[in-house]
Each structure stands twice: as C-alpha cells, then as structure tokens.
Design a protein around this motif. Structure first.
Motif, PDB file in Angstrom:
ATOM      1  N   PHE A 164       8.661   2.886   5.917  1.00 19.31           N
ATOM      2  CA  PHE A 164       7.244   2.540   5.876  1.00 19.31           C
ATOM      3  C   PHE A 164       6.339   3.770   5.954  1.00 19.31           C
ATOM      4  O   PHE A 164       5.185   3.711   5.525  1.00 19.31           O
ATOM      5  N   SER A 165       6.868   4.881   6.450  1.00 14.42           N
ATOM      6  CA  SER A 165       6.080   6.118   6.459  1.00 14.42           C
ATOM      7  C   SER A 165       6.194   6.870   5.143  1.00 14.42           C
ATOM      8  O   SER A 165       5.424   7.792   4.873  1.00 14.42           O
ATOM      9  N   GLY A 166       7.177   6.492   4.306  1.00 18.14           N
ATOM     10  CA  GLY A 166       7.372   7.163   3.029  1.00 18.14           C
ATOM     11  C   GLY A 166       8.381   8.292   3.070  1.00 18.14           C
ATOM     12  O   GLY A 166       8.627   8.946   2.052  1.00 18.14           O
ATOM     13  N   THR A 167       9.002   8.535   4.221  1.00 16.89           N
ATOM     14  CA  THR A 167      10.001   9.601   4.332  1.00 16.89           C
ATOM     15  C   THR A 167      11.248   9.259   3.530  1.00 16.89           C
ATOM     16  O   THR A 167      11.853  10.130   2.888  1.00 16.89           O
ATOM     17  N   ILE A 168      11.680   8.017   3.584  1.00 12.61           N
ATOM     18  CA  ILE A 168      12.784   7.538   2.747  1.00 12.61           C
ATOM     19  C   ILE A 168      12.172   6.794   1.573  1.00 12.61           C
ATOM     20  O   ILE A 168      11.392   5.856   1.760  1.00 12.61           O
ATOM     21  N   GLU A 169      12.544   7.207   0.348  1.00 14.54           N
ATOM     22  CA  GLU A 169      11.884   6.678  -0.837  1.00 14.54           C
ATOM     23  C   GLU A 169      12.797   5.905  -1.779  1.00 14.54           C
ATOM     24  O   GLU A 169      12.324   5.324  -2.750  1.00 14.54           O
TER      25      GLU A 169
END
Length: 269
Positions: free
Chosen positions: A128-133
């Motif tokens: 949800f933070s965008g670190t894993i895409e």
C-alpha cells in the motif's frame, strides 16, 4: 342505472388508485442513510423488519458515508443514520446519539488473478505504500499491483491505522485510485486485474475477490486485529415511533442472529 354503475365503477377505481399511491408513499417512510460498511448486513435486518412491520417500510440506501449520515440526521433531514466511526464530542453536543450494533472486521481483498491468499502485515504495508509493485515479489503472478485506497477520513482506513502493524504512519502510494465509497472500492478491485483494496468484511466479498489472511489470521479469526463498529444514530428531537420501532428490532436477538450469520460480531446495547 347502467350509467350510474359505470360511474361508480370508475369512482371506485380512482379511489383505489389514490389509495395505492398513498400506500406506496407510506412504504418509503424511513430511510437509514450513511456508511457503506456493513450495508448488506443492515439491509438483511431491514428486510426481516419489513416482512413483519405494518405501515412503515425501512430502506437502507447506497452509501453517503458516515459524515453524510451525521449531516443528514444532525440537520434533521433524516431520522436514522448509520456510521462506522464514533461520534465526536461536538457531534454529541448537537444532540446525536449512537447505538452500536456490530463489530465488522476490516478486510484486505484482491482481484482473483493475483495468485495470493495471504500476506504478512509488513508485506501489506509495503504494497500500500508502493514499495512492492509486482505480485511476483510476494509469491503471486507476474502482475503489476494496482492499489485502490479510500479517502483519509474513511473509517476502515482509520481502524487499519490504529490497529494493523506498520499502518499508523503509513504514507499510501500516490500511484493509487481513491474510491469514494465501500461499494466503489469493491467494484474497482473486482474489475481491475492486479488490484488490491480494503473495506469492511462481508461474506459477500468472497467469490470474485480473494479476501487475504494477514499474519496467518483470516478476518473472522479472534487474533485478526482490525475492525470497525457499525452503529445507528438518531436525535431525540426527531426520533418518532417508526424510528423507535426499528431501533428496537435492530438491537433484538433476531437481528443479532442475522448480523452474525453475515460475518459480524453483534454487540449488546
């Protein structure tokens, strides 16, 4: 005589038409407006109430949010509302009273094609933070992750921030779509390959969507940390006999049984 009979027949038909219109208007007397959290559960309660009730029919219309319920009931445009966050002291000062009904777990759900059934809380926060895409990074398909979020005031997001590990100060990715209602979030995830979103748990989610376990716990497991409380609100100044009757039914053993059947944990008033 025949002419008089025809006239009487037409008058009777007219009277019946007016009576039918009157009944139709009375059948829409009481709307319970507000949050989309637990909407299917409360609709089931309203359906059971309507099956036994007399002249007043209760409806549970589409979501206008908890804030919409507060505005509508506080502004005396509606007699009953539904919220998924506690009333503030200022709102209580306006005469609003809340009646907690049920605890509804917060669920994280994904499009069926992502190939993932569970995440750790750390993985969920990173997504949800965008670190894993990409879903392949957490054992899923080689598919771009598409995050569907809610507005900052959303009740489920507030509960996730207060209870889900890693969410208190989580900055949600800017590469996300903001859904304005629970139903919007569900439909967006359902229709978008690779999508992930969150909202109140309901057995109706299971089907086209996959509801994830977090740290090994499914939403209805006792160790699952995040839940919202669905409550009805009213003002004493506008609470009439119909509103009182539905409030009594919504807090009855029969209504609690209906709510429990649909995935929530009923609360005794």
């Amino acid at each position: 005589m025949a002419s008089a009979f025809v006239c009487l027949r037409h008058i009777s038909a007219g009277v019946l038409a007016v009576f039918a219109l009157t009944c139709s208007a009375r059948a829409e007397d009481l709307a319970v407006v507000g949050t989309g959290d637990g909407i299917e559960m409360l609709q089931a309660v309203a359906t059971a109430y309507n099956a036994d009730a007399g002249g007043v029919r209760v409806s549970v219309p589409p979501s206008i949010g908890s804030g919409g319920a507060v505005a509508a009931v506080g502004g005396e445009r509606q007699k009953l509302g539904r919220i998924a966050r506690p009333l503030t002291e200022a709102e209580k000062g306006q005469g609003l009273i809340e009646v907690p009904l049920i605890r509804i777990p917060s669920a994280i759900f994904v499009h069926r094609d992502v190939g993932v059934a569970s995440l750790t809380s750390a993985q969920a926060a990173a997504i949800f933070s965008g670190t894993i895409e990409n879903w392949s990074a957490v054992g899923g398909a080689d598919l771009k992750i598409r995050v569907v979020r809610r507005e900052d005031t959303d009740s489920t997001l507030a509960v996730l921030r207060s209870s889900m590990p890693g969410w208190r100060d989580l900055v949600l990715t800017s590469r996300s779509k903001t859904a304005t209602t629970t139903q919007d979030a569900i439909e967006t995830v359902r229709q978008t390959p690779g999508a992930i979103g969150f909202g109140p748990f309901s057995p109706a989610l299971v089907g086209d969507l996959a509801v994830l376990s977090i740290d090994g716990n499914a939403p209805r497991d006792p160790a699952y940390p995040s839940a919202v409380t669905l409550a009805l609100i009213y003002k004493a100044a506008t609470r009439d006999a119909a509103a009182s009757d539905f409030l009594a039914f919504a807090t009855s053993d029969r209504a609690r049984h209906l709510l429990a059947e649909r995935g929530g944990a009923p609360l005794k008033p």
